[in-house]
Each structure stands twice: as C-alpha cells, then as structure tokens.
Scaffold this active site. Sequence first.
Site, mmCIF file in Angstrom:
data_model
loop_
_atom_site.group_PDB
_atom_site.id
_atom_site.type_symbol
_atom_site.label_atom_id
_atom_site.label_comp_id
_atom_site.label_asym_id
_atom_site.label_seq_id
_atom_site.Cartn_x
_atom_site.Cartn_y
_atom_site.Cartn_z
ATOM 1 N N CYS A 1 30.340 11.155 21.556
ATOM 2 C CA CYS A 1 31.720 11.538 21.840
ATOM 3 C C CYS A 1 32.252 10.884 23.107
ATOM 4 O O CYS A 1 33.291 10.243 23.098
ATOM 5 C CB CYS A 1 31.845 13.046 21.941
ATOM 6 S SG CYS A 1 31.573 13.826 20.360
ATOM 7 N N HIS A 2 31.539 11.055 24.205
ATOM 8 C CA HIS A 2 32.051 10.526 25.459
ATOM 9 C C HIS A 2 31.007 9.731 26.211
ATOM 10 O O HIS A 2 31.115 9.529 27.417
ATOM 11 C CB HIS A 2 32.626 11.659 26.316
ATOM 12 C CG HIS A 2 33.625 12.487 25.569
ATOM 13 N ND1 HIS A 2 33.286 13.641 24.938
ATOM 14 C CD2 HIS A 2 34.926 12.275 25.319
ATOM 15 C CE1 HIS A 2 34.355 14.126 24.322
ATOM 16 N NE2 HIS A 2 35.367 13.318 24.537
ATOM 17 N N GLY A 3 29.933 9.319 25.514
ATOM 18 C CA GLY A 3 29.014 8.340 26.073
ATOM 19 C C GLY A 3 28.009 8.855 27.088
ATOM 20 O O GLY A 3 27.482 8.064 27.865
#
Lengths: 426, 185
Positions: free
Chosen positions: B149-151
């Site tokens: 999702c956001h690394g």
Amino acid sequence: MSGPSTYTPSNGFTRWLDSRLPLLRFMNDTMVTFPTPRNLNVWYTFGGILTFCLAVQIVTGVVLAMHFTPTAAGAFDSVENIMRDVNYGWLIRYVHANGASMFFLAVYIHMFRGLYYGSYKAPREVLWILGVIIYLLMMATAFFGYVLPWGQMSFWGATVITNLFSSLDQVVPHMGTAIAHWLWGGFAVGDPTLNRFFSLHYLLPFVIAAVVGLHIWALHVPGNNNPLGIDVKGPQDTLPFHPYYTVKDAFYMVLFAMLFAVLVFYAPNFVGNPDNYTPANPLATPAHIVPEWYLLPYYAMLRAVPQKLLGVLVLFGAIATLVFIPWLDTSKVRSLRYRPMLKPFFWVLFFDCILLGYLGSQEPQATTNVFGLELSDLLLARIGAIYYYAFFWICLPVIGLIEKPKPLPQSIAQAVLGSHAAAAAE
Amino acid sequence: MASTIAADQSTRRDFLYIATGAVAAVGVAGAAWPLIDQMNPSASVLALSSTEIDISSIQEGQQIVAMWQSKPVFIRKRTAKEIAEAKAVPVASLPDPLARNANLPDSAPATDANREIKPEWLVVVGICTHLGCIPLFGEGDYGGYLCPCHGSQYDTAGRIRRGPAPQNLPIPPYAFEGATKIKIG
C-alpha cells in the site's frame, strides 16, 4: 434581502391555510418571487443540480436497500443479484454508483465557484461553513457506501481509512487501537463493520438533507452572491427566482443529466475500480489500493508525509482549512474578477488539486515525467500539498493586504445593462 | 412575611436547580454509554480469542498464514541465512527499538532473540502497522516483507526498517505445544 412577503392568498382555502400554516407563503417567497441578482451565470446553477443529485441518490438508495444484504457472507452476492436478476437493478445500481461521482463533480464545481467569486465572505460565513459540513457528510456517506458491495477495494479501503484513527496510538498509547476496535466491532474489518456502515450509509443522506435545508436558509438571509461580488442595491439589480432561475437551473440540469446518462449507459464502470468485482479477501491486499477519484487529492497528501500521525493530520487539516477561509481572506473585494493578484494563485490551486488527484492514483514508488525531467511522485505530492496549504494560509491573508483591486462597478444593473438602461430600469 | 435575600447568598432554589441539572447530566451520560459501547467487539467476537495451528508441514523458507481473532498471523520457518541477517542488525539502528512481543515485557528491546521463542520460527500478526494492509512475503530490500500500500519494508524478524509504518509487526501471545503445534492467543 427577502424583504416583506408579497404573497396574497387567492381563494378561501389558501386564506384559511395561510393564517394557520403559511406554507404556501413560504414556498412563494423562497421559490417564486425571491429576488435574485440578475447576473448569475452558469456556475450558479450547481446548487440546484446538487439538490437534484441528492434526490437521485436517496431515491435509488432506498430502492437498492430493498435488495441488499448487509452481511460479509451475503453482500457481494446480493449486489450481483441486483445487477443480474432484479428488474432494472443494473440501471438503479449504476445510477447510484455513478451518481456519487456526479454528485462530487458538481460539489467541486460549486466549491471552486464559491472560492472564485468570494461567496464565503461576510455576510455568508455561516452559509460557507454549512457547505463544508455538507461536504464532510458527503465524504463519510460515500465512504460507507463504497464499503457495502464488499469487494476487495471496499474491504481494503475500509481497512486503510479506519486505521487512520489508529495513528492516535502515537498520542495516547492504545487509544487509537481502542477506537479502531470500536469502529470495527471486532479486531479487524468484518461482519459487524459492514452492518453498521450500512446503517450509517442509510442515515447520513437524511442528515445531509437537513443541513442542506439550513444551507438554503442561510443563503436566503443575505441572498445570493453574484459574479461581480457586489451587493444588491435595489430591485433594479434583481429578478424574481421564477421563472428566470427556475428555467435556467432546469436547462443546465438537463445538460448535467445528459452527461450523467452518458456515464451510466456507455461507461458505467469508468470511475469504478475493477478490483471491486473481486469478493473481499481479508488475507490478500490488492497490489495497488486507491480510493475513489473524489478523495484522491487527500490520499496524495496523506502519502506525501513519511510519518503516520503527521500524515493523518495533514489529511484532516486540508479539509479543516476550508472552515477558516472566511477569516483567512483579508480582502474586502469578493470576486476574483477584480482581484488581479490573487487570480493566478487561484488557478494554480485548481490545477494543484488536479495534480494531487493524479498523484493519489499512482503507485507509491512511481515517477512522473515533467518536461523531460523524471521526478518522483513523492516529491511532486509534497510540493502539491505545500502549495495547497500555502494558498489558504499565506496567499489569502497576505495578498488581501497588498493587492490593489480593480475598480468595482457601481451596481449590478449598471454593469449588466449599461448605465443608460439601468437608469431607465430604476 | 416578605424577606429579602442578598444577591450573593445561595438559596434553596439554587440548590434545587444545580441538583436537578446534575441528575440530568448523569442520566444523559448513563443513557449514552450503552449506545456507544454496543459498537465495541461483542461477547461472541471476544470468545474466538485463541487458535491452534499445525506447523509440521512448513518447510524452511516457507510461511503459512493463520487466522487469529480475524487477523492474519504469519508463521514463518526462517532459513539460517535469514536468522543471521536479522541477528546482525544493531538495535540502535532500528526505527522502532521495542520488541512488540506480547510474550515479553513492553520495554523489551527489539533484538532478534526477543522477536522469537525458537529462532527458526517467526510468528507475527501480518498487518502493516501503518494503515492495516497485508505485507507481501519475501519482498523488499530486507528480505522480510513489503507492504504494497505505502511501501513499508520489514526485515526477516518482522521489524520495520523503512517506510511510513511506525512499529514492528506485533508478536501475538503464543506457545509451542509439542513439536508440531503452536497455540496463538
């Protein structure tokens, strides 16, 4: 502005009713004879269009609720049943799903119009704040609604958004997690979450309708702003709402409905995400989670911040900022037509929001080619978020103080009709 | 009969006003609480608090995902190389220096030894501590997990190494039951 009532009951029944419940008088004064500035342009028709959108969503939503099953086991299948077996179910659901997008399209135009013509300034601050409340309620309602089909994007969107509250763990340990468990009714998004989201999704549109009532009430006290941003000085500046604006609103409503129909009949899944046609799976996060398009700018701002709590604060702060606009803008002049210095900054803000929306739709590690330069989306999103805040918290207060506005017209009638005809109309 | 009361003197009527207001406030709060608390996890949800997993079929370098309290739990049999990599990291260099191990005190440091009961078995709740996505097995620069999702990136001990997630993947309360089973919860 509304002035003394001009309603005269025409027969015995209306005279009898008028002295008991002056409903017809109220309708006459607000929707028929209501004096409205004579220079309202197309951008002022979106209030009526938004009322139409709300009505469409409530009517189609009530019908869909007759066929929907709010359980983790049954929700996805019941939506497919609506699409395939219920008579005209496909039409009603596509109107409802795309109706949300049309609703947000209209509200964004309405908001940018308010910003451009300074409609938030005294004496319309309460009107503006009620609008921000409606916008917040719309976002909550849309979010709850998007969870209901219980596809992959429904489930994981719900997971990411409710987990925003768990960032409060960084303020008071365990508080955020406790709030998240309270929202979920469990230890993860599941059956109880879906059921309560359905309950709230049904409730909130009626709350919106109530606040819309207050919004219109607050509009009718000072009356409409107008593209010149100057006050109405007398009857020569106004026209009765009916037929002039009922017809104008209706005309643009038809154009809007045509665009709506194109979306529903020719590209019903254009704004949707294909992942939401996969049933929710709590064990597999889709490779790329994105919210619906109308929330993308905020999502980009959330991701632009590397720290969890700060990211959440930047997201909510971006919305909360809207409440303060009436007091952040220090200029006495409402319309940007007469504000040469702020105007370019406004248009940069407009494209900044579109840029943030684009960045929110991209994968976290993506890059974008800007005039031959390969820039990381993260950097661009940070610049975009900083500009968004800077416009409201720096440009609005500072430019209002140093700007030299262009001369304002004497009156609406003079600007619209020319000084000769205005004198004749007086 | 008529008596005057000084303005600064409290009367029987003032007392009645305050007492009535106080009872009303308590009544409103008392009535609101059931309406708020009904949203918390119900008794039937809380009852599903522990689960037993057979781990005999898991090979080195593999993991299975078990469900516990409707949350995914990663049960990973680490290779010697993965264990060595996790042990080599100095705790001072970690974004989150705490072990987040429900089987240890809250203040335990995030050494590799504090993240497992037996070194080859990593047992963590598989929910990214950022915004709740399920991290992907074996991806990212540290060989542990990568959140799509956001690394956020985690190492082979489930500790956050890079990205927006604030904490290490939490370790649930668990115990080995013989050689082939673990009980979570």
